[in-house]
Write a protein that holds these residues in place. Sequence first.
Motif, PDB file in Angstrom:
ATOM      1  N   THR A  62       0.785  -1.144   0.003  1.00  0.00           N
ATOM      2  CA  THR A  62       0.035   0.077   0.026  1.00  0.00           C
ATOM      3  C   THR A  62       0.899   1.222   0.033  1.00  0.00           C
ATOM      4  O   THR A  62       0.527   2.055  -0.820  1.00  0.00           O
ATOM      5  N   ALA A 203      -6.707   4.049   1.771  1.00  0.00           N
ATOM      6  CA  ALA A 203      -7.063   2.704   1.306  1.00  0.00           C
ATOM      7  C   ALA A 203      -7.083   1.827   2.731  1.00  0.00           C
ATOM      8  O   ALA A 203      -8.052   1.029   2.701  1.00  0.00           O
ATOM      9  N   ASP A 206     -10.264   2.677   4.534  1.00  0.00           N
ATOM     10  CA  ASP A 206     -11.562   1.961   3.919  1.00  0.00           C
ATOM     11  C   ASP A 206     -11.947   0.818   4.288  1.00  0.00           C
ATOM     12  O   ASP A 206     -11.586  -0.212   3.567  1.00  0.00           O
ATOM     13  N   PHE A 209     -13.714  -1.543   1.844  1.00  0.00           N
ATOM     14  CA  PHE A 209     -12.844  -2.098   0.747  1.00  0.00           C
ATOM     15  C   PHE A 209     -12.042  -3.020   1.519  1.00  0.00           C
ATOM     16  O   PHE A 209     -11.551  -4.297   0.707  1.00  0.00           O
ATOM     17  N   SER A 328     -11.706  -4.121  -7.408  1.00  0.00           N
ATOM     18  CA  SER A 328     -10.611  -3.165  -7.015  1.00  0.00           C
ATOM     19  C   SER A 328     -10.922  -1.855  -7.813  1.00  0.00           C
ATOM     20  O   SER A 328     -10.409  -0.772  -7.281  1.00  0.00           O
ATOM     21  N   ALA A 332     -12.181   2.272  -6.109  1.00  0.00           N
ATOM     22  CA  ALA A 332     -11.282   3.050  -5.890  1.00  0.00           C
ATOM     23  C   ALA A 332     -11.339   4.447  -6.403  1.00  0.00           C
ATOM     24  O   ALA A 332     -11.764   4.678  -7.815  1.00  0.00           O
ATOM     25  N   TYR A 340      -4.745   1.800  -3.925  1.00  0.00           N
ATOM     26  CA  TYR A 340      -5.755   0.945  -3.826  1.00  0.00           C
ATOM     27  C   TYR A 340      -5.444  -0.506  -4.518  1.00  0.00           C
ATOM     28  O   TYR A 340      -5.847  -1.555  -3.958  1.00  0.00           O
TER      29      TYR A 340
END
Length: 425
Positions: A62, A203, A206, A209, A328, A332, A340
Amino acid sequence: MPLLPEPGPIRTLATATLINTIGNGLWMVSSALFLTRSVGLPVGQVGLALTLVGLVSLVTSTPAGYLADRLGPRSVAIGGLAALGLCEFGLTGVRSITGFLLVAGPMAILDAAQRAARGAIIGGCVPPDRRVYTRAYLRSVTNVGITVGAAVAGIGLTVDTRSAYLSLIVADAATFLLAAAILSRLAPVARAPRAESGPRLIALRDRPFLAFVMLDGLLATNFGLFEVALPLWIAERTDAPRWMISVVFAVNTVTVVLLQVRAARGTDTITGAARASRRAGFALLTSCLIFPLTAGTHHLLTITLLIVAAMVHVAGELWYSAGGWGISFGLAPDNAHGQYQGTYAMGHQFGQMIAPAVVTTLTLGWGTPGWWVLGAAFAAVGCLVPPVVRRAVAHRTSAPTTPGGVAAPPPRSHQSPESISTTPE
């Protein structure tokens, strides 16, 4: 699948991917023997070192994606590949486990960066309705490249000298540099603006996600099932000849090359992608019901069932991959594709890390009941993807900005969150 995509960024990415994955095939086939037979490391140390390298790649995925967003994904991808090529040359001087880790650790970070950057390039220069197609096409190209590289590596393994192994490493390094040169033909992709306030790694904040990433990672254990557990099952629990291991791998590879793009149709929307993930779970369940039958069959029937189960498994694998790509990209924000995609890759990496222990314990340790448990788990996880994705879509619809102050665009499914069905098709 067309032999070549239309001229432009997709073709450039495909060419670079083909070159790069030929090198990947060289390394995948020769790395273990290079480290044990040429460097002289014990098998246990090699396994530990590769696990540590995998962990480094996972935890930096990430942040590397965030770096790609901030510096520009094209620059990070080119720089990452070029640096990987130079580091690869450093492997020729490795003589100990410490030396290997000093080279392989930075390589893991660079690899995470260039992978996330490549996803951000797709998100930045490919239209939304062509992104999943692009990932599918690149996966087909990847299988071709790895197959070619593995075949070439077989020559070096046959010679089995240090010079032969070093030649394979130098060839792999050259593919990194050549791939970087090819990517330089891409037009620059705009950098993401820095958020005025709030956390940088949005991300990781989130939660919807991340829930999807966790489920996707659990489904990713299907690769370990095929690559680790199945060969052992065929060799130890069936009366099939050992060459059937190569046959089922060939079935998988050829099917991915020929059908990945076709399997990705309809997954360029979040709704279609979520349904594909659910289909993947049921396909993997079906394969887990067929594979254990081969322990009690004989000769031709065993071979037939293995081929049928392998075809069902690869169908699940194709839907799993396509569904993950669609979700994905669809979830994003347009100015955070790098991080992401890096976070999405974390789930896949985690699944592959835990897969060998999980799938061998269940299938080889528990036998037929273990196959059933594993298959039921795949189906259950696949069924959880649509409601989790529906929650993520609702979260974006109701929240005008992400926690980091980055605008979250409306979902690209062109359908309301409620239209994502959670009932089996």
